[in-house]
Design a protein around this motif. Structure first.
Motif, PDB file in Angstrom:
ATOM      1  N   LEU A 135      49.622   3.402 -10.430  1.00 36.28           N
ATOM      2  CA  LEU A 135      49.858   2.985  -9.598  1.00 36.28           C
ATOM      3  C   LEU A 135      48.645   2.167  -8.807  1.00 36.28           C
ATOM      4  O   LEU A 135      47.894   3.414  -7.953  1.00 36.28           O
ATOM      5  N   SER A 136      48.677   0.800  -8.543  1.00 37.45           N
ATOM      6  CA  SER A 136      47.011  -0.065  -7.806  1.00 37.45           C
ATOM      7  C   SER A 136      48.323  -1.049  -7.054  1.00 37.45           C
ATOM      8  O   SER A 136      49.144  -1.103  -7.606  1.00 37.45           O
ATOM      9  N   LEU A 137      47.143  -0.731  -6.104  1.00 38.17           N
ATOM     10  CA  LEU A 137      47.547  -2.670  -5.108  1.00 38.17           C
ATOM     11  C   LEU A 137      47.428  -3.912  -5.217  1.00 38.17           C
ATOM     12  O   LEU A 137      45.885  -3.232  -5.209  1.00 38.17           O
ATOM     13  N   ASP A 138      47.673  -4.580  -5.149  1.00 37.05           N
ATOM     14  CA  ASP A 138      46.562  -6.041  -5.663  1.00 37.05           C
ATOM     15  C   ASP A 138      47.146  -7.043  -4.790  1.00 37.05           C
ATOM     16  O   ASP A 138      48.731  -6.443  -4.245  1.00 37.05           O
ATOM     17  N   ALA A 139      46.808  -8.276  -4.374  1.00 36.28           N
ATOM     18  CA  ALA A 139      47.480  -9.204  -2.796  1.00 36.28           C
ATOM     19  C   ALA A 139      46.465 -10.677  -3.898  1.00 36.28           C
ATOM     20  O   ALA A 139      45.807 -10.457  -4.272  1.00 36.28           O
ATOM     21  N   ALA A 140      47.189 -11.369  -2.530  1.00 42.05           N
ATOM     22  CA  ALA A 140      46.784 -13.008  -3.196  1.00 42.05           C
ATOM     23  C   ALA A 140      46.229 -13.273  -2.122  1.00 42.05           C
ATOM     24  O   ALA A 140      44.779 -13.846  -2.257  1.00 42.05           O
ATOM     25  N   VAL A 141      45.633 -12.474  -1.435  1.00 39.97           N
ATOM     26  CA  VAL A 141      44.751 -12.639   0.271  1.00 39.97           C
ATOM     27  C   VAL A 141      44.161 -11.028   0.306  1.00 39.97           C
ATOM     28  O   VAL A 141      45.431 -10.464   0.334  1.00 39.97           O
ATOM     29  N   TYR A 142      42.906 -10.784   0.221  1.00 40.47           N
ATOM     30  CA  TYR A 142      42.125  -9.780   0.555  1.00 40.47           C
ATOM     31  C   TYR A 142      41.876  -9.251   2.277  1.00 40.47           C
ATOM     32  O   TYR A 142      42.195 -10.322   3.108  1.00 40.47           O
ATOM     33  N   ASP A 143      42.822  -7.696   2.636  1.00 44.84           N
ATOM     34  CA  ASP A 143      42.261  -7.951   3.598  1.00 44.84           C
ATOM     35  C   ASP A 143      42.461  -6.401   3.762  1.00 44.84           C
ATOM     36  O   ASP A 143      42.289  -5.424   3.596  1.00 44.84           O
ATOM     37  N   PRO A 144      41.071  -6.102   3.915  1.00 43.69           N
ATOM     38  CA  PRO A 144      40.416  -4.376   4.547  1.00 43.69           C
ATOM     39  C   PRO A 144      41.447  -3.856   5.301  1.00 43.69           C
ATOM     40  O   PRO A 144      42.092  -2.479   4.633  1.00 43.69           O
ATOM     41  N   ALA A 201      49.804  -7.930   4.294  1.00 41.77           N
ATOM     42  CA  ALA A 201      49.367  -7.933   3.287  1.00 41.77           C
ATOM     43  C   ALA A 201      50.172  -9.256   3.305  1.00 41.77           C
ATOM     44  O   ALA A 201      51.325 -10.105   3.421  1.00 41.77           O
ATOM     45  N   VAL A 202      49.586 -10.140   1.809  1.00 38.82           N
ATOM     46  CA  VAL A 202      50.292 -11.334   1.392  1.00 38.82           C
ATOM     47  C   VAL A 202      50.800 -11.343   0.411  1.00 38.82           C
ATOM     48  O   VAL A 202      50.124 -11.109  -0.627  1.00 38.82           O
ATOM     49  N   GLN A 203      51.728 -11.954  -0.121  1.00 38.24           N
ATOM     50  CA  GLN A 203      52.334 -11.731  -1.538  1.00 38.24           C
ATOM     51  C   GLN A 203      51.585 -10.538  -2.347  1.00 38.24           C
ATOM     52  O   GLN A 203      51.192 -10.512  -3.730  1.00 38.24           O
ATOM     53  N   PRO A 204      51.701  -9.506  -2.243  1.00 40.77           N
ATOM     54  CA  PRO A 204      51.258  -7.886  -3.243  1.00 40.77           C
ATOM     55  C   PRO A 204      52.292  -7.574  -3.892  1.00 40.77           C
ATOM     56  O   PRO A 204      53.013  -8.188  -4.676  1.00 40.77           O
ATOM     57  N   VAL A 205      51.342  -6.884  -5.106  1.00 48.51           N
ATOM     58  CA  VAL A 205      51.684  -7.080  -6.122  1.00 48.51           C
ATOM     59  C   VAL A 205      50.908  -5.277  -6.799  1.00 48.51           C
ATOM     60  O   VAL A 205      50.277  -4.593  -6.481  1.00 48.51           O
TER      61      VAL A 205
END
Length: 284
Positions: free
Chosen positions: A262-271, A203-207
């Protein structure tokens, strides 16, 4: 936990109700103030110039509970050993779990001894116990406390499939399917539930986002096999559940509540990037 007449109680894993494997009969005669709500620190001060008064800010106090019971052993060595088993589960530092089952409903608190425990033995085979315990947390949690959390659910990063971008304006559109995984904290009770969010790498910079529009940006990159535990209740952040990483948070904390989404996001998508949410029912 042994259930006798629809009731059972353990302290630090030691059953205090029913016959144990050593032939010792345990009985809890009183469990005082277990279900009563905690007190409040609000003070009311009389106005010096008019009727009534004013209230200071108030918070729920730590919860105090008293356990009173007795044990009857088949002989003196068994009685002495039973007393030792009881004294060993009383924590000198930290807390131990007190779990209560009543008519199928199981609840627990993390509790510490308050003052000196009283365990007199007036005869060779009989002893009583009187334990005053305090829970630093004012909430009553569901379950027997054997696991940190009762419930969990996992989701992956949102992704988009299908769709088409055209270089010219067309009188029609080709839609895309957006899958946005989220977890609803389906906690019961009238107190905020303890909630832990685990971000599983890579995970890259998860939100972490909630349904009210709040978000927690975590300025960190996780490799595959690493994870980040974000405890919304204790307000701690640890990598691989051990090393403190609270300084990676950019912005405010999300406040846990029953029904939050709650949900998750990130700067870079990775499955492979995913989020697991853990929670427990809580009440006052």
């Amino acid at each position: 936990m042994r259930i006798v007449g629809g009731y059972g109680i353990t302290f630090g894993g030691l059953d205090l109700q029913g016959m144990d494997e050593f032939g010792v009969s345990w009985k809890t005669n009183a469990l005082e103030d277990w279900d009563a709500p905690p007190g409040n620190t609000t003070d009311v001060v009389q106005n010096s110039f008019s009727d009534g008064g004013w209230m200071s800010p108030g918070y729920r106090e730590p919860k105090t509970v008293r356990i009173v019971g007795r044990l009857v052993a088949p002989d003196r060595p068994a009685a002495r050993a039973a007393i030792y088993r009881l004294t060993r589960v009383i924590p000198s530092v930290g807390t131990a779990v007190v779990a209560v089952s009543e008519d199928g409903t199981v609840t627990h608190r993390q509790m510490k001894i308050d003052g000196a425990p009283k365990i007199p033995r007036p005869t060779d085979v009989y002893a009583s116990f009187d334990l005053l315990l305090t829970a630093p947390a004012s909430r009553l949690f569901s379950g027997d406390g054997s696991s940190p959390y009762q419930f969990s659910a996992s989701v992956f990063l949102p992704f988009t499939s299908g769709g088409l971008q055209l270089s010219v304006t067309a009188p029609f559109s080709i839609g895309a399917t957006v899958v946005n995984g989220s977890v609803t904290v389906t906690a019961a009770g009238d107190a905020p539930p303890p909630v832990l969010v685990r971000v599983n790498g890579p995970a890259v910079q998860p939100v972490i986002r909630d349904g009210d529009g709040d978000s927690m940006l975590l300025d960190i990159s996780l490799d595959a096999g690493q994870w980040l535990d974000v405890d919304l209740d204790a307000r701690t952040i640890k990598i691989n559940s051990t090393v403190n990483r609270r300084n990676v948070l950019r912005g405010p904390w999300i406040v846990p509540r029953a029904g939050m989404v709650l949900s998750l996001d990130a700067a870079v998508y990775d499955p492979l990037t995913s989020m697991t949410v853990f929670w427990t029912d809580a009440s006052y």
